[in-house]
Design an enzyme around this catalytic site. Structure first.
Site, mmCIF file in Angstrom:
data_model
loop_
_atom_site.group_PDB
_atom_site.id
_atom_site.type_symbol
_atom_site.label_atom_id
_atom_site.label_comp_id
_atom_site.label_asym_id
_atom_site.label_seq_id
_atom_site.Cartn_x
_atom_site.Cartn_y
_atom_site.Cartn_z
ATOM 1 N N GLU A 126 0.843 -1.187 0.000
ATOM 2 C CA GLU A 126 0.000 0.000 0.000
ATOM 3 C C GLU A 126 0.882 1.242 0.000
ATOM 4 O O GLU A 126 2.099 1.154 0.194
ATOM 5 C CB GLU A 126 -0.928 -0.005 1.220
ATOM 6 C CG GLU A 126 -1.870 -1.197 1.234
ATOM 7 C CD GLU A 126 -2.779 -1.236 2.451
ATOM 8 O OE1 GLU A 126 -2.784 -0.249 3.234
ATOM 9 O OE2 GLU A 126 -3.476 -2.246 2.637
ATOM 10 N N THR A 139 1.708 -4.972 -10.024
ATOM 11 C CA THR A 139 1.910 -5.421 -11.402
ATOM 12 C C THR A 139 0.602 -5.990 -11.931
ATOM 13 O O THR A 139 0.027 -6.883 -11.327
ATOM 14 C CB THR A 139 3.018 -6.479 -11.463
ATOM 15 O OG1 THR A 139 4.207 -5.961 -10.872
ATOM 16 C CG2 THR A 139 3.308 -6.882 -12.901
ATOM 17 N N GLU A 153 9.560 -6.611 -4.207
ATOM 18 C CA GLU A 153 9.483 -7.832 -3.392
ATOM 19 C C GLU A 153 10.502 -7.835 -2.249
ATOM 20 O O GLU A 153 11.118 -8.853 -1.933
ATOM 21 C CB GLU A 153 9.603 -9.078 -4.271
ATOM 22 C CG GLU A 153 8.434 -9.183 -5.240
ATOM 23 C CD GLU A 153 8.323 -10.511 -5.945
ATOM 24 O OE1 GLU A 153 8.604 -11.545 -5.328
ATOM 25 O OE2 GLU A 153 7.933 -10.513 -7.121
ATOM 26 N N SER A 212 7.279 -2.139 3.357
ATOM 27 C CA SER A 212 7.876 -3.150 4.226
ATOM 28 C C SER A 212 7.067 -3.337 5.513
ATOM 29 O O SER A 212 7.120 -4.393 6.141
ATOM 30 C CB SER A 212 9.315 -2.741 4.577
ATOM 31 O OG SER A 212 10.079 -2.582 3.394
#
Length: 379
Positions: free
Chosen positions: A127, A158, A363, A132
């Site tokens: 968000e 994505t 990621e 993290s």
């Protein structure tokens, strides 16, 4: 460990390589300049079985291993990091989450369409204010009878606009509370679910990155993946596999930049000799080659552990961290070897340079990978 490729692995890599050269390479800069996401390419990759590489054949997938998957991502990313990123997000995040945590009915309903490429997948955890810090997410899901009502926004997703199906992780408990998130599947067309702003990015411009907005989006409890409260735990396991994807993406981008630099260094002459003959250039290439091979070995090691069902949190974090940093360094040195030409869009290395930076962020940033690695080695 022996990572000598077998015939299947070589054949799969060759298939991805040939596809990338024939169908992606001629359009790379056109798509990049226009920020065009070529969804038709994703459908074509599905026809080759590359949208469900590790999905078992019983669910319509190719039923291959993580080694083949790594090679596929590498070969695509050597030509275009954007398409490699989209392929990775579809395979390891959305499809991977359903494969790992869906029940039999859910797998049979959704995986064949994802694996064939007839459906494009997305995955929503991040968000605007919780990257993290995912335990503090603001997107919520509230139980009403046999339904869940989702409200909130996911960012940096994505395929946030174009996906046909998404796995979204929403908060079902209090902020920062343990076990406070749950994973749900939402189909495109569901009332209250829509795509939002598309990001204008430095690199990976042909891979769509956008918001997903949930406004009183009602879905049945049958779309819940696993137990209530297990969403964050599931996400951490999904990210372990996803980090292998980004590691492979980084290796592919690094290889693309390196191969372009080697070729140019042999063709470019100064003082009546190819610049590859100068120690300053040849030593750069030697460092690049060594670091790429080390990055690939770390990535294959993580993939091998994933295949064997072994713990690989540390290995995937190491592979992701090292490979992404090597991608940036290799692309930077490639531009240096090209000199002024490397700074122009007429040659491929400036795009590898722009694309590579995402690998150190997506990621889990490089800093987060160091936290994960340190935690593992100090346990």
């Amino acid at each position: 460990m022996d990572f000598e490729l077998d015939d299947l692995s070589r054949q799969v890599a060759a298939t991805a390589r040939d596809f990338a050269r024939q169908h992606i390479l001629p359009h790379v800069m056109e798509w990049d300049e226009a920020q065009h996401f070529p969804i038709e390419i994703m459908r074509s990759l599905g026809e080759l079985g590359l949208m469900g590489v590790v999905v078992p054949e019983v669910y319509g997938g190719a039923g291959m291993s993580y080694i083949e998957y790594i090679l596929v991502i590498e070969e695509i990313a050597k030509v275009c990091g954007s398409i490699g990123l989209s392929l990775a997000a579809h395979n390891s995040l959305c499809t991977g989450h359903i494969l790992a945590f869906g029940n039999e009915e859910q797998k049979k309903a959704w995986l064949p369409k994802l694996a064939s490429g007839s459906w494009l997948g997305s995955w929503g955890l991040t968000e605007a204010n919780t990257g993290s810090d995912a335990a503090n997410m603001q997107c919520t899901a509230v139980k009403e009878g046999n339904d869940w009502v989702l409200n909130g926004t996911k960012n940096w997703i994505t395929h946030g606009i174009s996906s046909d199906i998404t796995v979204v992780v929403a908060r079902t408990g209090k902020a920062r509370e343990k076990n406070n998130a749950t994973a749900f599947v939402v189909l495109r067309g569901t009332e209250g679910f829509k795509g939002g702003k598309k990001e204008n990015k430095l690199g990976m411009r042909a891979s769509e990155t956008a918001e997903m907005i949930f406004d009183n989006c009602r879905i049945p409890d049958s779309n819940r993946l696993g137990a209530v409260g297990d969403g964050f735990k599931q996400s951490l396991k999904v990210l372990d596999g996803g980090r292998i994807s980004i590691a492979a993406l980084g290796v592919g981008i690094a290889k693309g930049a390196y191969e372009a630099a080697v070729k140019y260094s042999k063709e470019r002459h100064q003082f009546d000799k190819p610049i590859s003959s100068f120690q300053a250039i040849s030593f750069k290439l030697a460092d690049m080659a060594t670091e790429i091979q080390a990055a690939e070995l770390l990535t294959l090691q993580a993939g091998d552990r994933k295949n064997r069902g072994l713990a690989m949190t540390k290995e995937s974090a190491m592979a992701k961290y090292y490979s992404s940093e090597v991608a940036v360094k290799t692309a930077t040195e490639a531009i240096q070897i090209f000199g002024g030409y490397g700074y122009t869009k007429d040659f491929p290395v400036e795009k590898f340079y722009r694309d590579s930076k995402l690998c150190t962020i997506g990621e889990g940033t490089s800093e987060i990978q160091k936290i994960v690695i340190a935690r593992e080695v100090l346990t």
